[in-house]
Design an enzyme around this catalytic site. Structure first.
Site, PDB file in Angstrom:
ATOM      1  CG  PHE A   1       1.185  -0.268   7.323  1.00 30.61           C
ATOM      2  CD1 PHE A   1       1.643   1.355   7.229  1.00 30.61           C
ATOM      3  CD2 PHE A   1       2.211  -0.960   7.134  1.00 30.61           C
ATOM      4  CE1 PHE A   1       2.473   1.791   7.599  1.00 30.61           C
ATOM      5  CE2 PHE A   1       3.638   0.127   7.099  1.00 30.61           C
ATOM      6  CZ  PHE A   1       3.419   1.412   7.816  1.00 30.61           C
TER       7      PHE A   1
ATOM      8  N   GLY B   1       1.290  -1.404   0.143  1.00 25.53           N
ATOM      9  CA  GLY B   1      -0.174   0.274   0.073  1.00 25.53           C
ATOM     10  C   GLY B   1       0.610   1.050   0.391  1.00 25.53           C
TER      11      GLY B   1
ATOM     12  CG  ASP C   1      -7.758 -10.907   3.552  1.00 26.26           C
ATOM     13  OD1 ASP C   1      -8.180 -10.721   5.023  1.00 26.26           O
ATOM     14  OD2 ASP C   1      -8.199 -11.012   3.279  1.00 26.26           O
TER      15      ASP C   1
ATOM     16  NE  ARG D   1      -7.544  18.116   7.517  1.00 31.68           N
ATOM     17  CZ  ARG D   1      -8.369  18.967   8.909  1.00 31.68           C
ATOM     18  NH1 ARG D   1      -8.507  20.235   9.397  1.00 31.68           N
ATOM     19  NH2 ARG D   1      -9.862  18.245   8.591  1.00 31.68           N
TER      20      ARG D   1
ATOM     21  CE  LYS E   1      -6.708   3.317  11.201  1.00 33.05           C
ATOM     22  NZ  LYS E   1      -5.711   2.412  11.083  1.00 33.05           N
TER      23      LYS E   1
ATOM     24  CB  SER F   1      -5.378   7.967  12.466  1.00 32.94           C
ATOM     25  OG  SER F   1      -6.034   9.226  11.646  1.00 32.94           O
TER      26      SER F   1
ATOM     27  CB  ILE G   1     -11.491  25.484  -1.175  1.00 35.40           C
ATOM     28  CG1 ILE G   1     -10.506  24.877  -2.687  1.00 35.40           C
ATOM     29  CG2 ILE G   1     -11.573  25.324   0.202  1.00 35.40           C
ATOM     30  CD1 ILE G   1      -9.961  26.645  -1.844  1.00 35.40           C
TER      31      ILE G   1
ATOM     32  CE1 TYR H   1      -8.723   4.643   8.993  1.00 38.34           C
ATOM     33  CE2 TYR H   1      -9.216   6.891   9.499  1.00 38.34           C
ATOM     34  CZ  TYR H   1      -8.390   5.549   9.280  1.00 38.34           C
ATOM     35  OH  TYR H   1      -6.824   5.420   8.659  1.00 38.34           O
TER      36      TYR H   1
ATOM     37  CG  PHE I   1      -0.128  14.727  12.476  1.00 38.55           C
ATOM     38  CD1 PHE I   1      -0.420  13.713  13.821  1.00 38.55           C
ATOM     39  CD2 PHE I   1      -1.383  15.699  13.337  1.00 38.55           C
ATOM     40  CE1 PHE I   1      -0.470  14.048  14.738  1.00 38.55           C
ATOM     41  CE2 PHE I   1      -2.257  16.061  14.703  1.00 38.55           C
ATOM     42  CZ  PHE I   1      -1.696  15.415  15.571  1.00 38.55           C
TER      43      PHE I   1
HETATM   44  P1  NAD Z   1      -3.120   1.906   1.394  1.00 33.19           P
HETATM   45  O1  NAD Z   1      -4.828   1.412   1.416  1.00 33.19           O
HETATM   46  O2  NAD Z   1      -2.508   2.042   0.553  1.00 33.19           O
HETATM   47  O3  NAD Z   1      -2.792   0.221   2.027  1.00 33.19           O
HETATM   48  C1  NAD Z   1      -2.915  -0.555   2.754  1.00 33.19           C
HETATM   49  C2  NAD Z   1      -2.704  -1.725   1.988  1.00 33.19           C
HETATM   50  O4  NAD Z   1      -3.454  -2.857   2.896  1.00 33.19           O
HETATM   51  C3  NAD Z   1      -3.181  -2.017   0.713  1.00 33.19           C
HETATM   52  O5  NAD Z   1      -2.423  -2.464   0.117  1.00 33.19           O
HETATM   53  C4  NAD Z   1      -4.321  -3.367   1.235  1.00 33.19           C
HETATM   54  O6  NAD Z   1      -4.052  -3.924  -0.259  1.00 33.19           O
HETATM   55  C5  NAD Z   1      -4.293  -4.472   2.293  1.00 33.19           C
HETATM   56  N1  NAD Z   1      -4.855  -4.973   2.425  1.00 33.19           N
HETATM   57  C6  NAD Z   1      -6.103  -4.323   3.027  1.00 33.19           C
HETATM   58  N2  NAD Z   1      -6.595  -4.633   4.401  1.00 33.19           N
HETATM   59  C7  NAD Z   1      -6.206  -6.307   4.292  1.00 33.19           C
HETATM   60  C8  NAD Z   1      -6.235  -7.381   4.474  1.00 33.19           C
HETATM   61  N3  NAD Z   1      -7.033  -7.814   5.586  1.00 33.19           N
HETATM   62  N4  NAD Z   1      -5.042  -8.223   4.405  1.00 33.19           N
HETATM   63  C9  NAD Z   1      -4.262  -7.850   3.635  1.00 33.19           C
HETATM   64  N5  NAD Z   1      -4.219  -7.116   3.129  1.00 33.19           N
HETATM   65  C10 NAD Z   1      -4.964  -6.329   3.473  1.00 33.19           C
HETATM   66  O7  NAD Z   1      -3.313   2.748   3.224  1.00 33.19           O
HETATM   67  P2  NAD Z   1      -2.429   4.031   3.448  1.00 33.19           P
HETATM   68  O8  NAD Z   1      -2.395   4.706   3.324  1.00 33.19           O
HETATM   69  O9  NAD Z   1      -0.736   3.180   2.947  1.00 33.19           O
HETATM   70  O10 NAD Z   1      -2.609   3.108   5.222  1.00 33.19           O
HETATM   71  C11 NAD Z   1      -1.871   2.356   5.535  1.00 33.19           C
HETATM   72  C12 NAD Z   1      -2.489   2.152   6.801  1.00 33.19           C
HETATM   73  O11 NAD Z   1      -2.087   3.749   7.626  1.00 33.19           O
HETATM   74  C13 NAD Z   1      -3.633   2.351   7.819  1.00 33.19           C
HETATM   75  O12 NAD Z   1      -4.381   1.211   8.526  1.00 33.19           O
HETATM   76  C14 NAD Z   1      -4.266   3.439   7.766  1.00 33.19           C
HETATM   77  O13 NAD Z   1      -5.809   3.098   7.982  1.00 33.19           O
HETATM   78  C15 NAD Z   1      -3.404   4.242   8.447  1.00 33.19           C
HETATM   79  N6  NAD Z   1      -3.240   5.766   8.346  1.00 33.19           N
HETATM   80  C16 NAD Z   1      -3.410   6.545   6.913  1.00 33.19           C
HETATM   81  C17 NAD Z   1      -3.839   7.957   7.114  1.00 33.19           C
HETATM   82  C18 NAD Z   1      -3.131   8.110   5.172  1.00 33.19           C
HETATM   83  O14 NAD Z   1      -3.481   9.703   5.074  1.00 33.19           O
HETATM   84  N7  NAD Z   1      -3.115   7.612   4.246  1.00 33.19           N
HETATM   85  C19 NAD Z   1      -3.635   8.374   8.163  1.00 33.19           C
HETATM   86  C20 NAD Z   1      -3.855   7.898   8.626  1.00 33.19           C
HETATM   87  C21 NAD Z   1      -3.510   6.540   9.526  1.00 33.19           C
HETATM   88  N1  UFG Z   2     -10.226  18.884   1.204  1.00 36.01           N
HETATM   89  C1  UFG Z   2     -11.023  20.084   0.472  1.00 36.01           C
HETATM   90  N2  UFG Z   2     -10.931  19.676  -1.361  1.00 36.01           N
HETATM   91  C2  UFG Z   2     -11.357  18.010  -1.354  1.00 36.01           C
HETATM   92  C3  UFG Z   2     -10.283  16.931  -0.419  1.00 36.01           C
HETATM   93  C4  UFG Z   2     -10.324  17.914   0.753  1.00 36.01           C
HETATM   94  O1  UFG Z   2     -10.619  20.815   0.116  1.00 36.01           O
HETATM   95  O2  UFG Z   2     -11.414  17.901  -2.617  1.00 36.01           O
HETATM   96  C5  UFG Z   2      -9.849  19.529   2.470  1.00 36.01           C
HETATM   97  C6  UFG Z   2     -10.587  19.307   3.738  1.00 36.01           C
HETATM   98  O3  UFG Z   2     -12.246  19.311   3.881  1.00 36.01           O
HETATM   99  C7  UFG Z   2      -9.381  19.600   4.948  1.00 36.01           C
HETATM  100  C8  UFG Z   2      -8.216  19.135   4.502  1.00 36.01           C
HETATM  101  O4  UFG Z   2      -8.530  19.203   2.902  1.00 36.01           O
HETATM  102  O5  UFG Z   2      -9.755  20.574   4.944  1.00 36.01           O
HETATM  103  C9  UFG Z   2      -7.064  17.941   4.126  1.00 36.01           C
HETATM  104  O6  UFG Z   2      -8.779  16.710   3.861  1.00 36.01           O
HETATM  105  P1  UFG Z   2      -8.187  14.734   3.788  1.00 36.01           P
HETATM  106  O7  UFG Z   2      -9.613  14.638   2.946  1.00 36.01           O
HETATM  107  O8  UFG Z   2      -6.379  15.263   2.703  1.00 36.01           O
HETATM  108  O9  UFG Z   2      -6.991  15.060   4.749  1.00 36.01           O
HETATM  109  P2  UFG Z   2      -8.431  14.532   6.439  1.00 36.01           P
HETATM  110  O10 UFG Z   2      -7.500  15.519   7.539  1.00 36.01           O
HETATM  111  O11 UFG Z   2      -9.806  15.489   7.033  1.00 36.01           O
HETATM  112  O12 UFG Z   2      -8.629  13.413   6.432  1.00 36.01           O
HETATM  113  C10 UFG Z   2      -6.805  12.257   6.142  1.00 36.01           C
HETATM  114  C11 UFG Z   2      -7.555  10.741   6.062  1.00 36.01           C
HETATM  115  C12 UFG Z   2      -7.990  10.154   7.339  1.00 36.01           C
HETATM  116  C13 UFG Z   2      -6.521  10.391   8.604  1.00 36.01           C
HETATM  117  C14 UFG Z   2      -7.197  11.743   8.237  1.00 36.01           C
HETATM  118  C15 UFG Z   2      -5.238  12.248   9.785  1.00 36.01           C
HETATM  119  O13 UFG Z   2      -8.575  11.252   5.292  1.00 36.01           O
HETATM  120  O14 UFG Z   2      -8.862   9.041   7.212  1.00 36.01           O
HETATM  121  O15 UFG Z   2      -6.109  12.429   7.183  1.00 36.01           O
HETATM  122  O16 UFG Z   2      -5.004  11.082   9.354  1.00 36.01           O
HETATM  123  F1  UFG Z   2      -7.533  10.299   9.786  1.00 36.01           F
END
Ligand code: NAD
Ligand code: UFG
Length: 334
Positions: free
Chosen positions: A81, A10, A58, A231, A153, A124, A217, A149, A178
């Site tokens: 992850f 991922g 999985d 953010r 967490k 998160s 926005i 979601y 973040f």
């Molecule tokens: P991602 O979806 O790109 O990566 C997750 C990977 O896990 C994917 O490749 C998916 O195929 C795999 N996966 C999902 N369920 C599975 C399962 N049951 N078995 C095996 N593989 C599985 O997501 P990411 O952005 O890399 O995020 C990774 C972690 O970080 C997640 O737990 C997410 O909640 C957390 N997180 C992400 C963000 C963000 O903004 N990207 C912010 C805060 C926390």
């Molecule tokens: N935003 C826009 N237009 C868009 C998308 C986002 O204006 O098309 C704004 C949102 O309103 C927010 C900011 O951009 O003010 C950031 O938005 P994101 O969706 O990129 O990020 P968030 O902070 O809302 O949430 C993300 C992930 C959550 C995670 C969190 C903290 O979606 O899963 O960051 O890691 F929990």
């Protein structure tokens, strides 16, 4: 020594895998490819000239997970992850989110507590909701979750905390990310969202490349200097390094550890500032318009990063400019 990276193909997992391989560490990448593809392995191999062991598995399948650990008795740490991550989807499909994010974690932690293998968990800043204090420190209390979601967490963190209490030889670090953005500087791996991205930066880069007519926005009259939300955007390479430093801390410690760290830059950036910075570093024009605020959005969120710097010596190095430049290069490259 091997490190198991669940969700290793991922967005964040693939960047962590490259850093581990570059350090000469053997990596098992476990992924069911639900939100990624085996093509990511090519990017990892190009960057590192090494390859991880890939397991298409999985984590909800407890028996196969057990077999994996029996086959690799030299797993010395797990970075977890694998989970679903869409706030919006979680409202429509709560049960799938609980099954994967909570059920999957339970399967894993049952083995880890028994085998005394340390864990790094992807949490998160969503656990804080709209914090009363800014910057947000790790001691801020959880706010009621605004989505299934977010709740997974909070629950995940508690499951791990209670397991550390019950199994004194089990260690874990919770990393509260973040807003991760950007891509590997080689542009060989990056974020590849399925469908229409909900997050700001992938939507922005897709708009500039022509996949969407305009970036909306969400909200223009928030109580912030320019009226748009604030953010803490962290480069995915810095975030990946925080996992390596956390792993070193876990593995080198003589005592059991349970720690929670924010992973951010400490800087708050508004949506408008981010757009203007993107335009400055890429020379591209971003077509944008203001629209209704998105329900559930917090107004301002940025991290107090003192704890992680003091305890494990990690701090962010990449600038917002580099993160946006790398995100754009990745968008053009894939
Ligand atoms: P991602 O979806 O790109 O990566 C997750 C990977 O896990 C994917 O490749 C998916 O195929 C795999 N996966 C999902 N369920 C599975 C399962 N049951 N078995 C095996 N593989 C599985 O997501 P990411 O952005 O890399 O995020 C990774 C972690 O970080 C997640 O737990 C997410 O909640 C957390 N997180 C992400 C963000 C963000 O903004 N990207 C912010 C805060 C926390
Ligand atoms: N935003 C826009 N237009 C868009 C998308 C986002 O204006 O098309 C704004 C949102 O309103 C927010 C900011 O951009 O003010 C950031 O938005 P994101 O969706 O990129 O990020 P968030 O902070 O809302 O949430 C993300 C992930 C959550 C995670 C969190 C903290 O979606 O899963 O960051 O890691 F929990």
């Amino acid at each position: 020594m091997k490190i198991l990276v669940t969700g290793g193909l991922g967005y964040i997992g693939s960047h962590v895998t490259t850093l581990l391989l570059n350090k000469g560490i053997s990596v098992i990448c476990l992924d069911n490819l639900e939100n990624s593809s085996e093509v990511v392995l090519d990017g990892i191999k190009t960057i590192t000239r090494r390859q991880p062991i890939f397991k298409n598995l999985d984590i909800r399948d407890k028996n196969l997970l057990r077999i994996l650990f029996d086959e690799h008795i030299d797993i010395k740490g797990v970075i977890h992850f694998a989970a679903y991550k869409s706030v919006e989807e979680s409202v429509r499909k709560p049960l799938q989110y609980y099954q994967n994010n909570v059920g999957g974690l339970l399967n894993l932690i049952e083995i880890l507590t028994k085998e005394e293998i340390p864990l790094i968990f992807s949490s998160s800043c969503t656990v804080y909701g709209q914090s009363k204090k800014l910057p947000i420190s790790e001691s801020e209390p959880f706010q009621p979750p605004t989505s299934p979601y977010g709740f997974t967490k909070q629950v995940g963190e508690k499951i791990i905390e209670h397991s550390c209490t019950a199994y004194p030889n089990f260690s874990a670090i919770l990393l509260r990310y973040f807003n991760p953005i950007g891509a590997h500087p080689t542009a060989k791996i990056g974020e590849n969202p399925q469908g229409i991205p909900q997050n700001l930066v992938p939507f922005l880069t897709q708009t500039v490349i022509g996949k969407h007519p305009v970036l909306k926005i969400f909200g223009s009259d928030y109580n912030t200097p320019d009226g748009t939300c604030i953010r803490d955007y962290i480069h995915v390479m810095d975030l990946a390094q925080a996992h390596i430093d956390s792993l070193n801390f876990l593995i080198s410690s003589k005592e059991s550890i349970f720690e929670t760290f924010n992973v951010g830059t400490g800087n708050g950036v508004s949506v408008l500032e981010l757009i203007k910075t993107f335009e400055k570093v890429t020379g591209e024009k971003v077509p944008y318009e203001y629209c209704e605020a998105r329900s559930g959005d917090t107004v301002s969120s940025f991290a107090d990063v003192e704890k992680i710097e003091k305890k494990i010596g990690w701090k962010a190095n990449y600038s917002l400019e580099e993160a946006l430049k790398n995100a754009w290069e990745w968008e053009k490259n894939h």
